[in-house]
Design an enzyme around this catalytic site. Structure first.
Site, PDB file in Angstrom:
ATOM      1  N   ASN A 149       5.611  -0.891   3.668  1.00 49.19           N
ATOM      2  CA  ASN A 149       4.739  -0.267   4.667  1.00 49.19           C
ATOM      3  C   ASN A 149       5.574   0.055   5.904  1.00 49.19           C
ATOM      4  O   ASN A 149       5.268   0.962   6.672  1.00 49.19           O
ATOM      5  CB  ASN A 149       3.583  -1.196   5.030  1.00 49.19           C
ATOM      6  N   THR A 164       0.809  -1.225   0.000  1.00 52.06           N
ATOM      7  CA  THR A 164       0.000   0.000   0.000  1.00 52.06           C
ATOM      8  C   THR A 164       0.845   1.279   0.000  1.00 52.06           C
ATOM      9  O   THR A 164       0.625   2.172  -0.815  1.00 52.06           O
ATOM     10  CB  THR A 164      -0.938   0.006   1.221  1.00 52.06           C
ATOM     11  N   ARG A 218      -1.549   5.925   5.941  1.00 49.87           N
ATOM     12  CA  ARG A 218      -0.596   6.054   4.817  1.00 49.87           C
ATOM     13  C   ARG A 218      -1.292   6.351   3.495  1.00 49.87           C
ATOM     14  O   ARG A 218      -0.706   6.975   2.610  1.00 49.87           O
ATOM     15  CB  ARG A 218       0.275   4.800   4.710  1.00 49.87           C
TER      16      ARG A 218
HETATM   17 ZN   LIG Z   1      -2.931  -1.395  -0.580  1.00 46.85          ZN
END
Ligand SMILES: [Zn+2]
Length: 389
Positions: A102, A81, A165
């Site tokens: 991440n 992500t 995030r």
């Molecule tokens: Zn993601």
């Protein structure tokens, strides 16, 4: 998404007197740019569910009225992500934009750091530690920063996502605000990196306790479950069923007790859209001729995909509902910002692999590898190779 129309007669006539040529195309400015990242949306979902998308929904309108980049590659790893969001908004790859996961091992600090972790700031909007976040671990600018630089910081930039995030990295360093969801309190929060207290409109939004109201509605499929022909039957034993064995899912018991459950339901997207719309109105994004930027990331598609699998009725229903909500958002922008006055783009940070159990059931070669034995083997090998003989 209509063509943006401006007049340039005055500028053209002025340039004509000096002999310089101003390209009117370069002077066209939208009032607003809206960026949508659909977390874990595989490219093929545009076509996998195409027949089920509504004519006035988001996906068909984007495909038919906009431009679709069909030959898209993901030129980096890992496809997580944080890396996906940073890559889309910086136009760069982890090796350059610094967002290599991440979380990652920081050799200088001698510890693992989370991508947007910032121990020097405090949570704004709740009493939890979930707001101790900022974009400081990303050493480059995003397109939102570049917009700010281009307009001498007159542009307004807001970020919204359930995941911190997903909001912080796109909105960039110079954003007016990034907001994310505190799943311990059910409130939208930010950090002292951006502000010292939430604006009144966000306090009012939180006071509505929308998560509890959405839990009251529960989650049923939009259509009869036997029409979900792109998905496996919900009786399959390998499907996770945290909310009950079959639709409809009664979520009332979570009201006031568990604010994290909404993450893995389509209502997480509803909550995100409503917060972003409230922000657009209150902060008057797209109201004047200076381009503003609304960066939205939809985290719930990822949580639904992880929880139920990409071939689940839950995932299909999540995308059919998202389609309708994207259509509603386009209607909202047409009304508030004006048709032809904004640029809208949609992308995804990464895709998702099929469930190994699903593949196995269909005789497709597959398997799972446990992390721990793999790490142990690798560590043993590394020790052998690096120990002086
Ligand atoms: Zn993601």
């Amino acid at each position: 998404m209509q063509k943006i129309v401006f007049t340039f007669f005055t500028l053209l006539s002025l340039s004509g007197t000096t002999g310089a040529q101003v390209n009117p195309e370069k002077l066209k400015r939208p009032k607003l740019v809206v960026g949508i990242i659909v977390d874990q949306m595989r490219w093929d979902y545009l076509y996998r569910y195409y027949d089920r998308y509504a004519a006035n929904g988001g996906f068909k309108r984007l495909l038919n009225q906009g431009y679709a980049c069909e030959n898209t590659m993901i030129p980096y790893t890992p496809t997580y992500t944080a890396c996906g969001h940073a890559s889309i908004y910086t136009g760069s790859v982890p090796a350059i934009n610094g967002i290599t996961g991440n979380a990652w091992w920081d050799n200088m600090l001698g510890k693992t750091v989370y991508c947007v972790q910032d121990d020097s700031v405090k949570t704004v909007g709740s009493n939890t530690e979930l707001g101790q976040m900022s974009p400081r671990n990303m050493p480059v600018t995003t397109i939102c920063d570049e917009l700010k630089l281009a307009t001498n910081f007159r542009s307004k930039v807001l970020g919204f996502a359930i995941k911190d995030r997903g909001s912080i990295l796109p909105a960039g360093h110079s954003a007016d605000a990034a907001y994310w969801y505190d799943n311990k309190t059910g409130d939208w929060i930010s950090s002292t990196y951006y502000m010292n207290s939430l604006p009144q409109w966000m306090k009012d939004f939180n006071a509505k306790k929308m998560t509890d109201k959405l839990y009251e509605q529960g989650w049923n499929t939009l259509y009869p479950t036997n029409t979900y022909q792109q998905s496996v039957d919900e009786s399959k034993a390998y499907l996770a069923k945290p909310f009950g064995p079959r639709f409809p899912y009664d979520l009332k018991k979570f009201a006031g007790t568990n604010y994290g459950v909404i993450d893995a339901t389509p209502m997480g997207n509803t909550l995100t859209f409503e917060a972003a719309k409230a922000g657009l109105i209150a902060e008057e994004l797209g109201k004047d001729s200076t381009t503003d930027f609304l960066a939205i990331s939809l985290s719930s598609t990822d949580y639904v995909g992880h929880t139920f699998g990409p071939n689940s009725i839950e995932a299909e229903d999540c995308y059919l509902r998202l389609d309708k909500e994207l259509g509603d958002l386009l209607d909202f922008l047409d009304e508030k910002t004006g048709k032809g006055q904004y640029i809208f783009f949609l992308s995804a940070d990464h895709g998702a692999a099929h469930s190994p159990s699903f593949l196995k059931e269909n005789k497709i070669p597959t398997g799972q590898k446990e992390d721990e034995p793999l790490f142990n083997d690798l560590n043993k090998l590394l020790k052998e190779k690096t120990t002086a003989s």
